[in-house]
Design a protein around this motif. Structure first.
Motif, PDB file in Angstrom:
ATOM      1  N   GLU A 102       1.022  -1.250   0.115  1.00  9.95           N
ATOM      2  CA  GLU A 102      -0.014   0.047   0.027  1.00  9.95           C
ATOM      3  C   GLU A 102       0.765   1.312  -0.084  1.00  9.95           C
ATOM      4  O   GLU A 102       0.524   2.284  -0.626  1.00  9.95           O
ATOM      5  CB  GLU A 102      -1.013   0.095   1.236  1.00  9.95           C
ATOM      6  CG  GLU A 102      -0.228   0.042   2.668  1.00  9.95           C
ATOM      7  CD  GLU A 102      -0.101  -1.291   2.968  1.00  9.95           C
ATOM      8  OE1 GLU A 102       0.321  -1.438   4.213  1.00  9.95           O
ATOM      9  OE2 GLU A 102      -0.126  -2.229   2.430  1.00  9.95           O
ATOM     10  N   THR A 112      -4.345  -0.367  -3.473  1.00 12.64           N
ATOM     11  CA  THR A 112      -4.210   0.144  -1.933  1.00 12.64           C
ATOM     12  C   THR A 112      -5.275  -0.502  -1.237  1.00 12.64           C
ATOM     13  O   THR A 112      -4.693  -1.033   0.004  1.00 12.64           O
ATOM     14  CB  THR A 112      -4.127   1.606  -1.933  1.00 12.64           C
ATOM     15  OG1 THR A 112      -3.364   2.248  -2.787  1.00 12.64           O
ATOM     16  CG2 THR A 112      -4.088   2.168  -0.251  1.00 12.64           C
ATOM     17  N   ARG A 113      -6.411  -0.600  -1.602  1.00 12.95           N
ATOM     18  CA  ARG A 113      -7.508  -1.153  -0.716  1.00 12.95           C
ATOM     19  C   ARG A 113      -7.127  -2.670  -0.508  1.00 12.95           C
ATOM     20  O   ARG A 113      -7.261  -3.133   0.399  1.00 12.95           O
ATOM     21  CB  ARG A 113      -8.962  -1.082  -1.282  1.00 12.95           C
ATOM     22  CG  ARG A 113      -9.377   0.209  -1.379  1.00 12.95           C
ATOM     23  CD  ARG A 113     -10.781   0.456  -1.563  1.00 12.95           C
ATOM     24  NE  ARG A 113     -11.401   1.583  -2.110  1.00 12.95           N
ATOM     25  CZ  ARG A 113     -11.442   2.059  -3.336  1.00 12.95           C
ATOM     26  NH1 ARG A 113     -10.998   1.276  -4.213  1.00 12.95           N
ATOM     27  NH2 ARG A 113     -11.875   3.286  -3.616  1.00 12.95           N
ATOM     28  N   ARG A 159      -4.146  -4.264  -0.709  1.00 10.60           N
ATOM     29  CA  ARG A 159      -2.974  -4.463   0.263  1.00 10.60           C
ATOM     30  C   ARG A 159      -3.296  -4.097   1.819  1.00 10.60           C
ATOM     31  O   ARG A 159      -2.655  -5.044   2.622  1.00 10.60           O
ATOM     32  CB  ARG A 159      -1.858  -3.559  -0.142  1.00 10.60           C
ATOM     33  CG  ARG A 159      -1.457  -4.059  -1.638  1.00 10.60           C
ATOM     34  CD  ARG A 159      -1.387  -5.280  -2.121  1.00 10.60           C
ATOM     35  NE  ARG A 159      -1.212  -5.553  -3.590  1.00 10.60           N
ATOM     36  CZ  ARG A 159       0.239  -5.528  -4.159  1.00 10.60           C
ATOM     37  NH1 ARG A 159       1.040  -5.396  -3.742  1.00 10.60           N
ATOM     38  NH2 ARG A 159       0.048  -5.659  -5.512  1.00 10.60           N
ATOM     39  N   LEU A 160      -4.159  -3.456   1.870  1.00 10.01           N
ATOM     40  CA  LEU A 160      -4.531  -2.957   3.382  1.00 10.01           C
ATOM     41  C   LEU A 160      -5.360  -3.912   4.066  1.00 10.01           C
ATOM     42  O   LEU A 160      -5.449  -3.741   5.301  1.00 10.01           O
ATOM     43  CB  LEU A 160      -5.168  -1.432   3.322  1.00 10.01           C
ATOM     44  CG  LEU A 160      -4.119  -0.224   3.236  1.00 10.01           C
ATOM     45  CD1 LEU A 160      -5.147   0.919   2.999  1.00 10.01           C
ATOM     46  CD2 LEU A 160      -3.322  -0.315   4.401  1.00 10.01           C
ATOM     47  N   ALA A 205      -3.599  -5.461   6.651  1.00 12.06           N
ATOM     48  CA  ALA A 205      -2.816  -4.825   7.399  1.00 12.06           C
ATOM     49  C   ALA A 205      -3.068  -4.415   8.773  1.00 12.06           C
ATOM     50  O   ALA A 205      -4.266  -3.847   9.192  1.00 12.06           O
ATOM     51  CB  ALA A 205      -2.429  -3.385   6.763  1.00 12.06           C
ATOM     52  N   ARG A 232       1.555  -1.441  10.811  1.00 15.81           N
ATOM     53  CA  ARG A 232       1.609  -1.299   9.540  1.00 15.81           C
ATOM     54  C   ARG A 232       1.082  -0.160   9.022  1.00 15.81           C
ATOM     55  O   ARG A 232       1.692   0.737   8.211  1.00 15.81           O
ATOM     56  CB  ARG A 232       1.447  -2.649   8.766  1.00 15.81           C
ATOM     57  CG  ARG A 232       1.737  -2.658   7.241  1.00 15.81           C
ATOM     58  CD  ARG A 232       1.361  -3.899   6.964  1.00 15.81           C
ATOM     59  NE  ARG A 232       0.742  -3.885   5.432  1.00 15.81           N
ATOM     60  CZ  ARG A 232       0.602  -4.963   4.792  1.00 15.81           C
ATOM     61  NH1 ARG A 232       0.289  -6.069   5.407  1.00 15.81           N
ATOM     62  NH2 ARG A 232      -0.124  -4.955   3.669  1.00 15.81           N
ATOM     63  N   ARG A 233      -0.237   0.095   9.159  1.00 14.25           N
ATOM     64  CA  ARG A 233      -0.963   1.280   8.568  1.00 14.25           C
ATOM     65  C   ARG A 233      -0.230   2.522   8.867  1.00 14.25           C
ATOM     66  O   ARG A 233      -0.015   3.443   8.491  1.00 14.25           O
ATOM     67  CB  ARG A 233      -2.383   1.080   9.127  1.00 14.25           C
ATOM     68  CG  ARG A 233      -3.364   0.243   8.542  1.00 14.25           C
ATOM     69  CD  ARG A 233      -4.771   0.252   8.889  1.00 14.25           C
ATOM     70  NE  ARG A 233      -5.511  -0.821   8.373  1.00 14.25           N
ATOM     71  CZ  ARG A 233      -6.445  -0.532   7.254  1.00 14.25           C
ATOM     72  NH1 ARG A 233      -6.379   0.505   6.671  1.00 14.25           N
ATOM     73  NH2 ARG A 233      -6.891  -1.673   6.995  1.00 14.25           N
ATOM     74  N   ASN A 260       3.097   3.106   7.235  1.00 14.75           N
ATOM     75  CA  ASN A 260       2.826   3.223   5.772  1.00 14.75           C
ATOM     76  C   ASN A 260       2.453   4.707   5.449  1.00 14.75           C
ATOM     77  O   ASN A 260       2.382   5.302   4.592  1.00 14.75           O
ATOM     78  CB  ASN A 260       2.381   2.148   5.140  1.00 14.75           C
ATOM     79  CG  ASN A 260       3.279   0.956   4.879  1.00 14.75           C
ATOM     80  OD1 ASN A 260       4.454   0.980   4.846  1.00 14.75           O
ATOM     81  ND2 ASN A 260       2.823  -0.278   4.742  1.00 14.75           N
ATOM     82  N   ALA A 291      -8.985   4.921   3.916  1.00 13.37           N
ATOM     83  CA  ALA A 291      -8.398   3.623   3.821  1.00 13.37           C
ATOM     84  C   ALA A 291      -7.360   3.559   5.100  1.00 13.37           C
ATOM     85  O   ALA A 291      -6.655   2.624   5.416  1.00 13.37           O
ATOM     86  CB  ALA A 291      -7.362   3.839   2.632  1.00 13.37           C
ATOM     87  N   LEU A 295      -5.206   5.727   6.094  1.00 10.21           N
ATOM     88  CA  LEU A 295      -3.576   6.308   5.808  1.00 10.21           C
ATOM     89  C   LEU A 295      -3.661   7.672   5.953  1.00 10.21           C
ATOM     90  O   LEU A 295      -2.698   8.447   5.702  1.00 10.21           O
ATOM     91  CB  LEU A 295      -3.178   6.140   4.445  1.00 10.21           C
ATOM     92  CG  LEU A 295      -3.233   4.438   4.078  1.00 10.21           C
ATOM     93  CD1 LEU A 295      -2.809   4.358   2.729  1.00 10.21           C
ATOM     94  CD2 LEU A 295      -2.028   4.138   5.145  1.00 10.21           C
TER      95      LEU A 295
END
Length: 300
Positions: free
Chosen positions: A157, A209-210, A212-213, A216, A220-221, A224, A283, A285
């Motif tokens: 992501e 992105t969605r 790979r998350l 997570a 990790r979130r 990243n 997401a 992020l």
């Protein structure tokens, strides 16, 4: 975990197939589509004046129409050069991501299609900058080296969200430029090609992105989200090279000072990123540490 439809096909695979179909139906060859032969008409801008880093400042008001047009041509060339730099980073990240994976996967085939698009775009931007009579603008050496590390290490992501940020910011400004009759026609064509083809790239970046998350965790979130924010800061702040002012015949010191304080340009960047920030928030992020970098880059 990838979601599966009733037909047994994953959402990711469905998106990739749609993008491949769209690419087959609507793609451009810049060599044929762009008017490379007609000499540059200096009666046009290189970008919409409202997107100039000096628009709305006292210095902008002091410039003659000819100086304003030359400045926007240099700024457009700088944005194109920065686009080439990041597109090369993008291509390497995608090649690493899909290395030795299943070539029958539509996502694998789409990744190669996108890389091919980006190769054409980079050549198109390079020829466009040359036709605008601009030198080779590059980010600062420190930023170039950071990019070297990022392209070699970013994955998942972090890679796709950073790709999305760069593409979204450029997409919004180019949508304005391609419709603006004050902009030199060949640049409008370049912008139109990039907007059409880049819309598919942004769709894929959002989906990846969605995807790979999904697996997570909180830590990790957090990590990243910060990586993406730092990458975004250096991408956006590198778009207009400080040397454009001297190359446009301006007082570089005064121009950089007024551009740095230009609230109009900052508001243009913020408004262009509202949808992007909503996506990053949804997401997970858009964290407190990452907000500092987005605010510094005037993206929020």
């Amino acid at each position: 975990m990838t979601s599966i439809s009733e037909s047994g096909v994953s959402d990711r695979e469905t998106v990739a197939r749609r993008l491949l179909d769209s690419s087959e139906q609507l793609s451009y060859d810049p060599v044929k589509e762009v008017d490379w032969e007609t000499p540059l008409d200096t009666g046009y801008h290189g970008a919409s004046p409202e997107w100039s880093t000096l628009y709305g400042t006292s210095y902008w008001a002091d410039l003659s129409p000819e100086q304003q047009r030359e400045l926007t041509r240099q700024e457009a060339a700088s944005v194109a050069s920065t686009g080439i730099w990041f597109e090369m980073i993008l291509q390497q990240m995608m090649l690493r991501d899909f290395y030795a994976k299943d070539p029958t996967d539509p996502a694998f085939q789409w990744a190669l299609t996108e890389i091919a698009d980006e190769c054409r775009h980079s050549i198109m931007f390079a020829r466009g900058a040359a036709k605008l009579r601009a030198p080779a603008y590059r980010p600062r050496r420190f930023v170039v080296e950071l990019g070297r590390v990022f392209k070699a290490t970013a994955s998942g992501e972090a890679a796709y969200a950073a790709i999305l940020v760069a593409e979204e910011v450029l997409d919004v400004m180019q949508r304005d430029w391609m419709r603006d009759e004050r902009v030199v026609p060949f640049v409008r064509t370049i912008n139109n090609i990039h907007v059409v083809e880049e819309s598919r790239h942004m769709k894929f970046a959002r989906e990846e992105t969605r995807e790979r998350l999904r697996s997570a965790g909180w830590l990790r979130r957090q990590i990243n989200a910060l990586v993406v924010a730092i990458a975004s800061y250096f991408i956006v702040t590198s778009m207009v090279n400080g040397k454009v002012y001297e190359n446009a015949g301006l007082d570089g010191k005064r121009a950089r000072r007024e551009a740095k304080a230009n609230e109009h340009h900052k508001s243009m960047l913020r408004s262009s990123c509202s949808g992007l920030m909503e996506f990053l928030h949804s997401a997970g992020l858009l964290t407190k540490p990452s907000l500092w970098f987005y605010k510094r880059a005037n993206l929020i």
